[in-house]
Motif scaffolding. Structure first.
Motif, PDB file in Angstrom:
ATOM      1  N   SER A   1      37.816  46.018  36.111  1.00  0.00           N
ATOM      2  CA  SER A   1      38.898  45.866  37.089  1.00  0.00           C
ATOM      3  C   SER A   1      39.317  44.405  37.211  1.00  0.00           C
ATOM      4  N   LEU A   2      38.322  43.523  37.346  1.00  0.00           N
ATOM      5  CA  LEU A   2      38.622  42.099  37.478  1.00  0.00           C
ATOM      6  C   LEU A   2      39.206  41.531  36.189  1.00  0.00           C
ATOM      7  N   MET A   3      38.694  41.998  35.044  1.00  0.00           N
ATOM      8  CA  MET A   3      39.230  41.517  33.772  1.00  0.00           C
ATOM      9  C   MET A   3      40.701  41.908  33.638  1.00  0.00           C
ATOM     10  N   GLY A   4      41.054  43.104  34.138  1.00  0.00           N
ATOM     11  CA  GLY A   4      42.453  43.508  34.123  1.00  0.00           C
ATOM     12  C   GLY A   4      43.328  42.557  34.921  1.00  0.00           C
ATOM     13  N   ILE A   5      42.832  42.139  36.083  1.00  0.00           N
ATOM     14  CA  ILE A   5      43.587  41.186  36.911  1.00  0.00           C
ATOM     15  C   ILE A   5      43.710  39.836  36.211  1.00  0.00           C
ATOM     16  N   VAL A   6      42.626  39.389  35.576  1.00  0.00           N
ATOM     17  CA  VAL A   6      42.663  38.116  34.860  1.00  0.00           C
ATOM     18  C   VAL A   6      43.731  38.138  33.772  1.00  0.00           C
TER      19      VAL A   6
END
Length: 311
Positions: free
Chosen positions: A233-238
């Motif tokens: 999820s966080l990698m998607g935001i990054v």
């Protein structure tokens, strides 16, 4: 793995994080980070050259139980400030040492030299160069470096602490004062896993818009847990913040595939839906500017990092 050492700064019931990482007392955070990454490449399960299950386990224990906690002391303003306050207190106490005896030759040389800085940095660099090569000698070398640090503080006292403080961001002085007034909580939190440490550091970096370094932390997390929903999820935001929409969708869809009800994944999907039109230039100016424009509270991330930690 126990970090029991009874010489150097450790004899003051103090964990010498500088000695653990093999860095001088006045190292700035850039140097600390570089040294940590160098050690991580030697000890991390995915990159260690240790042979055999026993050696690999020892390398992992050193990394997770000694190196990572030491590095953590320098990664946040509050923990760095608390550590610096303790170091300042010890720098006052070491000056009261009467006729101290030092075990190692490098410390004995530093105690009598007139060229303090050169002797200290040279001896420390020599020890740190191969600090984690022989896993059976790691604690011995940490002890030698800590004794060097003790002698350095005794010789340089006030100047050593001043240079350490100045190597930190300017606003650390306020944190130092706050840490004096606000004691740390009495109950220590439960130990974090390696993946949790990577995720927490990534979120802090994202909050500061440091997406390149956050991506590195998340990549390390996914190496250990390829199916970690929050990491995806966080990698998607990054990737979204770096305008890489294809990779953003890949990771957010992966997170939702792993757990369709994970709050972080659902929030990431919402952020993606809100941001894609802006990135692709499809949003009309009239809808994004002016007094009547809808603006998500707290910026693009909204409450992504503000709530309680998702389990």
């Amino acid at each position: 793995m126990s970090l029991y050492i009874d010489i150097g700064l450790f004899k003051f019931d103090f964990t010498d994080c500088h000695a653990v990482l093999g860095i001088p007392i006045d190292a700035d955070f850039k140097d600390i980070r570089q040294q940590y990454l160098k050690i991580a490449r030697r000890l991390h399960p995915d990159s260690t050259a240790a042979k055999g299950e026993v050696a690999r386990q020892k390398a992992n224990d050193l990394f997770s139980k000694i190196v990572n906690p030491a590095y953590e002391k320098f990664t946040t303003e509050r923990s760095r400030a608390e550590y610096t306050v303790l170091l300042k207190d010890i720098s006052k106490r070491v000056r009261q040492e009467q006729n101290p005896q030092f075990q190692h030759e490098a410390s004995q040389e530093l105690a009598k030299t007139n060229n303090i800085e050169h002797t200290y940095k040279t001896a420390l660099h020599k020890l740190a160069l191969n600090q984690y090569e022989d896993l059976d000698r790691v604690l011995e070398i940490i002890a030698q470096i800590s004794e060097l640090n003790l002698v350095y503080l005794m010789r340089q006292a006030d100047r050593a602490f001043t240079s350490t403080s100045q190597s930190f961001p300017s606003n650390v002085s306020k944190a130092l004062e706050d840490s004096k007034q606000t004691p740390p909580p009495p109950d220590a939190p439960a130990p974090e896993t390696l993946v949790e440490q990577y995720l927490r550091r990534a979120q802090k970096l994202m909050e500061k818009n440091n997406f390149a370094h956050a991506r590195v932390e998340l990549q390390d997390a996914l190496k250990l847990e390829p199916n970690n929903t929050i990491a995806h999820s966080l990698m998607g935001i990054v990737y979204l913040k770096q305008n890489q929409l294809t990779m953003a969708r890949v990771h957010i869809n992966k997170a939702l595939q792993l757990n369709p009800n994970e709050p972080m994944a659902l929030r990431s999907k919402q952020v993606l839906a809100e941001a894609v039109p802006k990135i692709e230039g499809q949003t009309h100016p009239a809808k994004t500017t002016g007094a009547g424009a809808d603006k998500p509270k707290g910026g693009l991330f909204g409450g992504l990092f503000g709530g309680k930690k998702n389990k």
